[in-house]
Write a protein that holds these residues in place. Structure first.
Motif, PDB file in Angstrom:
ATOM      1  N   TYR A  22       4.884  -6.877   6.448  1.00 29.67           N
ATOM      2  CA  TYR A  22       5.472  -6.135   5.343  1.00 29.67           C
ATOM      3  C   TYR A  22       5.089  -4.651   5.348  1.00 29.67           C
ATOM      4  N   TYR A  23       3.882  -4.365   5.764  1.00 26.76           N
ATOM      5  CA  TYR A  23       3.404  -2.995   5.583  1.00 26.76           C
ATOM      6  C   TYR A  23       3.127  -2.281   6.892  1.00 26.76           C
ATOM      7  N   TYR A  48       4.318   0.188   7.814  1.00 26.70           N
ATOM      8  CA  TYR A  48       4.368   1.649   7.654  1.00 26.70           C
ATOM      9  C   TYR A  48       3.021   2.249   7.277  1.00 26.70           C
ATOM     10  N   LEU A  49       2.085   1.422   6.887  1.00 27.83           N
ATOM     11  CA  LEU A  49       0.800   1.978   6.436  1.00 27.83           C
ATOM     12  C   LEU A  49       0.008   2.543   7.616  1.00 27.83           C
ATOM     13  N   PRO A  50      -0.898   3.487   7.342  1.00 23.92           N
ATOM     14  CA  PRO A  50      -1.637   4.141   8.431  1.00 23.92           C
ATOM     15  C   PRO A  50      -2.384   3.137   9.303  1.00 23.92           C
TER      16      PRO A  50
END
Lengths: 594, 343, 110
Positions: free
Chosen positions: A354-355, A357-359
């Protein structure tokens, strides 16, 4: 030994057999549905002092209802008379019947219908004493029933502003329960008027009823008593009264170390069934007291679970403030159950990332003393972060400001709404970043993140809320504060107080600076600011009503400054009052640093 | 003329009637010249007033009663055509040749709605179901909203700023009242046609008055009006006789197209012909033809000519409450003037 | 209505007549959904929006206009942190809106 049998015992026996069959089936099902981890805990602890402790707790809570007594004496008395009274009635009755029959193995129904079957012999141990004690117990239970009826009619008489509104099936169960003992009284009294075998109560009532045709009434009354018992037994597994047995199982499982997990297990069902629907959670729920919502409290939520009629409105309408958990006499983890059931109503795909896109990058390892995580909400207000930076400078701790980019979340809001897989993914990312930092400790300004880090993360370094950190710095003499003659009212944020039992640190800090005001509901009883992230269904008008109620108690002692330790509470109170400055403990400290 | 007038008020709309009443209360006699057969001005064209749905007829009645109970001469069907100085007085010539003179004249000649045929791209006057907000108001007043061929509209769109904030028509100014007027009309239309979908195309929503923002919010919350940010570029007639509008949804950065049964143009306010006429004749016209007061900040009711005063929407677009307060202020200026120059 | 004009190619233009469908379910679940005035403060504060295109007011609009498939795959990027709800000047319950949209779009899927 004479044979004691009459057809009227059949309803009672049938009811009891069916009841125990259902109980055993349910118990087996629930235990079977425990998670592997929960089962392991049970097995590990089953042969240990914990089992003894569970037995002691069962006696203390299921019979004596110590928790209800602590809360409300009259209510405690009422429950005590039912539980202990009936229990003793069974135990003493059994002893009486056994003594009478000179065997332990007399007919199982003998004890229940003893007055009907005994033939007037007195060749056993203390028959008079038994008769006296049995009448005492019956009178005691009847006094409890009287109170219960009063509570139904006017709950304030028993110190409850609101009592549970029951559905029809619960009402049938209640009426059956209430009828058992008056029926028994009548049956025994009429028999006493015929055979003069009653005690101080039954004989008195029997004599008073002497004008009635006792011969014709006797059998129907014993039939009625048996049928009412049967009715209650049949109701029991499907109504609130299931709690009588489920609570005992709950006590054992809990003592063996079982807790709610992220997903529904047999333990969730045990908890749901252990709710007695006493309604103590209603009066403490801010949604009831401040926002006028009377149908979403834990008691109704759990009932809806049992009846498979849970709606989003009920599942979502909870601040997760944990006030109900604090008062629940059974100790049900109601808020965890909310999270679990919210999760069951959500659609997630654990295989999806889901994420992404997180760093992804690694945190630089420069040997920081502290990783600082401000939390999303701290970024919304200007005060807390600069205050913490000032404090870090003064204390000499180098710090890595992890969420300086204002774009990381601890994952707890997702978890609260039941998006467990997504919350786990979020946690894993952040956990990695924190563990890679190589810092000595993690300090956060947000109680929500703090609770999350403590409960859900597997961190290599200790976590402190900033109040703990500041308290420690003060104790170690690394920072010092000026005294100022201001009076502070401190608001306990739900996640920090009831969530993590941080009550003293902020108060000690404030006392080092000024004086603390009295707040009518504080610590475990503290009210919620209404803006909790736990509730997504509440509109802003109702949020504000809850906030205003909290604000009122906080202002009771006319403080100069309202202090709190949560950016969200701070924001709520800032928006909601024109009289009082609202500050985070960190800001107060930063202003008074020497 | 039974009594010589202290002030001749040209225009019997809200500003003129209000000022006349105020002057009469203070003991000054005013003569109101109204070119139409009835006083009330644009109030006659309106059913309810924004933002609180105040009844326009009721307001008109109040204004008329104020004049009737005091000493005001109302002359209807009397269109003033010329205002000129005559010794120390001002002489006003009426179209039928009558002349009146008084030491002071108050110009309350007001506005007229923008003529939407000039915005050809919106199809007003070409497509039958493109109407102006004034025409919609008449339908609302009758309680019946129909398309030209008698159908009940299922969808209604509103275009804001028609003839306002528009270089092409030469009107750079904002007409102030249209935003809230559209909100008011959307609510009323929804009450009459609960099934209708309503879309309001806007550039900005300027909800500056008391209760304006609340009404706007209510129109979304309770009446489900959809606001689309973007100015309609063009309209077309579909084969089944409905109106297709094209705009850019500037919040989505995408062109949007929709077909509606009724298209309402929120027409702006322009100076009325009389306003243009006197503004020019007395050489006190602003670039749009409105009256120019001496000083917008401190002398907003007086002009370059001693004895000529201004009130109401002949100066600039103004809502009725503001117009009435402006008329009060003008009455005060006139009284001070009369005290100095006639006694 | 039949398409008219030069319409051989699919254009970027969206047509409200064909796409606009009532949002009754959403409006019932989240009544504040209607109150949005598209100021953009939600998107400005959004944590996810700083990484990817996650524009809450745009989702509100697209959902209203019925062009919903565009958002179906994006909604689960939300971290539910709640900052958007806190900054909204109109009191739109944005988190509930996102969760409800997500639910509805998921059930819409074949």
């Amino acid at each position: 030994m004479s044979s004691a049998y009459h057809p009227f015992v059949i309803p009672f026996c049938a009811g009891a057999l069916i009841l125990f069959a259902i109980l055993i089936a349910k118990f087996i099902l629930w235990i079977h549905r425990l998670s592997a981890n929960q089962k392991r805990r049970c097995l590990r602890n089953i042969v240990s002092w914990k089992t003894l402790a569970a037995i002691w707790e069962c006696i203390r809570e299921c019979l004596f209802h110590r928790n209800i007594f602590k809360r409300n004496f009259v209510l405690g008395y009422m429950h005590l008379s039912f539980a202990l009274g009936w229990f003793l009635l069974i135990v003493v009755g059994k002893a009486e019947a056994s003594c009478y029959s000179h065997t332990f193995w007399e007919e199982p129904w003998m004890a229940i219908f003893f007055r009907f079957f005994e033939d007037g012999r007195t060749d056993y141990w203390k028959p008079g004493l038994f008769t006296f004690v049995m009448d005492m117990l019956l009178a005691w239970i009847l006094s409890g029933i009287l109170l219960a009826i009063c509570k139904r009619i006017y709950s304030r008489l028993l110190g409850m502003r609101r009592t549970t509104r029951h559905k029809w099936y619960d009402r049938v169960g209640i009426i059956a329960l209430w009828s058992i003992f008056p029926c028994r009284l009548l049956a025994e009294s009429v028999t006493a008027s015929l055979r003069h075998n009653g005690g101080w109560l039954t004989q008195t009532v029997g004599d008073a009823l002497a004008f009635l045709p006792a011969e014709t009434l006797q059998l129907p009354l014993w039939w009625l008593y048996s049928i009412v018992l049967c009715l209650f037994f049949l109701c029991l597994p499907f109504t609130r009264f299931m709690h009588i047995f489920a609570e005992m199982l709950l006590v054992f499982l809990r003592k063996w170390g079982v807790v709610e997990e992220e997903r529904e297990t047999g333990y969730t069902s045990v908890e749901a069934n252990a709710c007695s629907r006493c309604g103590l959670c209603i009066d403490v729920c801010p949604l009831n007291t401040a926002a006028g919502m009377h149908d979403v409290q834990s008691v109704y939520f759990i009932r809806d679970i049992r009846q498979h009629s849970l709606t989003d409105a009920v599942a979502d309408n909870c601040l997760l403030c944990n006030r109900c958990v604090e008062v629940c006499p059974v100790g049900i983890q109601t808020t965890m159950m909310r999270q679990i059931h919210r999760g069951m109503r959500k659609d997630e795909d654990p295989s999806k990332e889901y994420y992404s896109y997180l760093p992804q990058g690694e945190a630089d390892k420069t040997g920081y003393d502290v990783v600082y995580f401000a939390g999303c909400m701290s970024h919304l207000g200007g005060g807390i972060i600069p205050a913490m930076q000032t404090i870090f400078r003064k204390s000499g701790d180098s710090n890595l400001f992890l969420d300086e980019g204002k774009n990381l979340c601890c994952g707890r809001p997702l978890r609260q709404q039941g998006y467990t897989a997504q919350a786990d993914q979020m946690r894993d990312k952040l956990e990695k970043l924190i563990n890679q930092s190589g810092a000595k400790k993690l300090v956060t300004s947000c109680p929500i993140c703090y609770h999350s880090f403590k409960q859900e993360y597997n961190l290599d370094i200790p976590v402190q809320h900033h109040t703990e950190y500041i308290r420690q710095c003060l104790a170690e003499g690394r920072i010092a504060v000026r005294n100022r003659s201001a009076r502070y009212a401190y608001h306990d944020p739900c996640e920090l107080g009831r969530g993590e039992a941080i009550y003293d640190e902020p108060r000690e800090i404030l006392q080092a600076i000024g004086t603390l005001c009295k707040v009518p509901s504080e610590r475990k009883d503290a009210l919620c600011c209404g803006h909790s992230l736990g509730n997504t269904a509440l509109d802003s008008r109702k949020q504000n009503l809850i906030r205003d109620e909290a604000l009122q108690t906080l202002c009771a002692d006319h403080p100069d400054i309202l202090a709190t330790a949560c950016p969200l509470c701070k924001k709520a109170f800032l928006n909601g009052n024109r009289r009082l400055p609202v500050r985070d403990v960190a800001e107060i400290v930063a202003e008074q640093l020497q | 003329m039974k009594q010589a007038a202290d002030c001749i008020i040209i225009g019997g709309g809200p500003a003129g009637l209000q000022a006349a009443g105020r002057l009469a209360q203070a003991g000054y006699h005013a003569t109101v010249l109204e070119k139409e057969e009835t006083v009330g001005g644009k109030l006659n064209k309106w059913d309810k007033l924004f933002p609180d749905f105040y009844d326009a007829k009721k307001l008109k009645k109040q204004l008329e009663d104020d004049c009737a109970s005091s000493d005001v001469t109302l002359l209807t069907g009397a269109e003033a055509v010329k205002v000129e100085p005559e010794s120390s007085m001002w002489k006003v010539t009426v179209k039928d040749g009558r002349t009146l003179s008084a030491p002071s004249v108050l110009l309350c000649t007001g506005f007229e709605p923008f003529d939407a045929t000039r915005k050809e791209e919106y199809g007003y006057g070409i497509y039958p179901d493109v109407i102006s907000s004034v025409e919609l108001e008449a339908m609302i007043g009758k309680g019946e909203i129909k398309t030209r061929n008698g159908r009940t509209p299922k969808s209604v769109a509103y275009i804001q700023c028609v003839g306002s904030r528009d270089e092409k028509t030469g009107n750079h100014y904002c007409s102030v009242n249209c935003c809230i007027c559209a909100v008011k009309q959307c609510i009323e239309v929804k009450q009459i046609l609960p099934e209708a979908n309503q879309y309001c195309f806007y550039m900005d929503l300027r909800m500056t008055g008391q209760h304006f923002e609340e009404r706007y919010r209510e129109s979304q919350e309770k009446y489900n009006v959809h606001f689309i940010r973007g100015r309609v570029s063009e309209t077309a007639l579909t084969q089944d006789g409905r109106i297709q509008v094209k705009a850019e949804d500037t919040l989505l950065s995408r062109p949007v197209k929709m077909t509606v049964d009724l298209l309402v143009l929120m027409v702006g306010m322009e100076p009325s012909p009389s306003t243009r006429h006197f503004a020019e004749e007395l050489q006190m016209s602003d670039p749009y033809g409105f009256y120019l007061s001496q000083d917008h900040e401190s002398d907003d009711n007086i002009t370059r000519h001693a004895g000529i005063f201004l009130a109401g929407s002949g100066k600039r677009p103004m809502a009725i409450p503001k117009t009435r307060k402006d008329a009060d202020a003008a009455a005060w200026e006139i009284i001070s003037y009369l005290k100095q120059h006639t006694r | 209505m039949k398409a008219f004009g030069f319409n051989l190619q699919k254009t970027r233009t969206y047509e409200i007549d064909t796409t606009h469908s009532p949002c009754e379910e959403l409006e019932h679940a989240v009544p504040s959904f209607r109150q949005c005035m598209f100021c953009g403060s939600c998107a400005a504060t959004c944590s996810a929006n700083s990484h990817i295109d996650f524009n809450i007011l745009r989702y509100n609009l697209l959902f209203r206009r019925g062009t919903r498939q565009e958002i179906a795959n994006n909604l689960d990027n939300c971290m539910l942190c709640g900052k958007c709800s806190l900054v909204c000047p109109r009191g739109v319950n944005t988190r509930a809106m996102i969760m409800e949209m997500r639910k509805e779009l998921q059930t819409d899927k074949p």
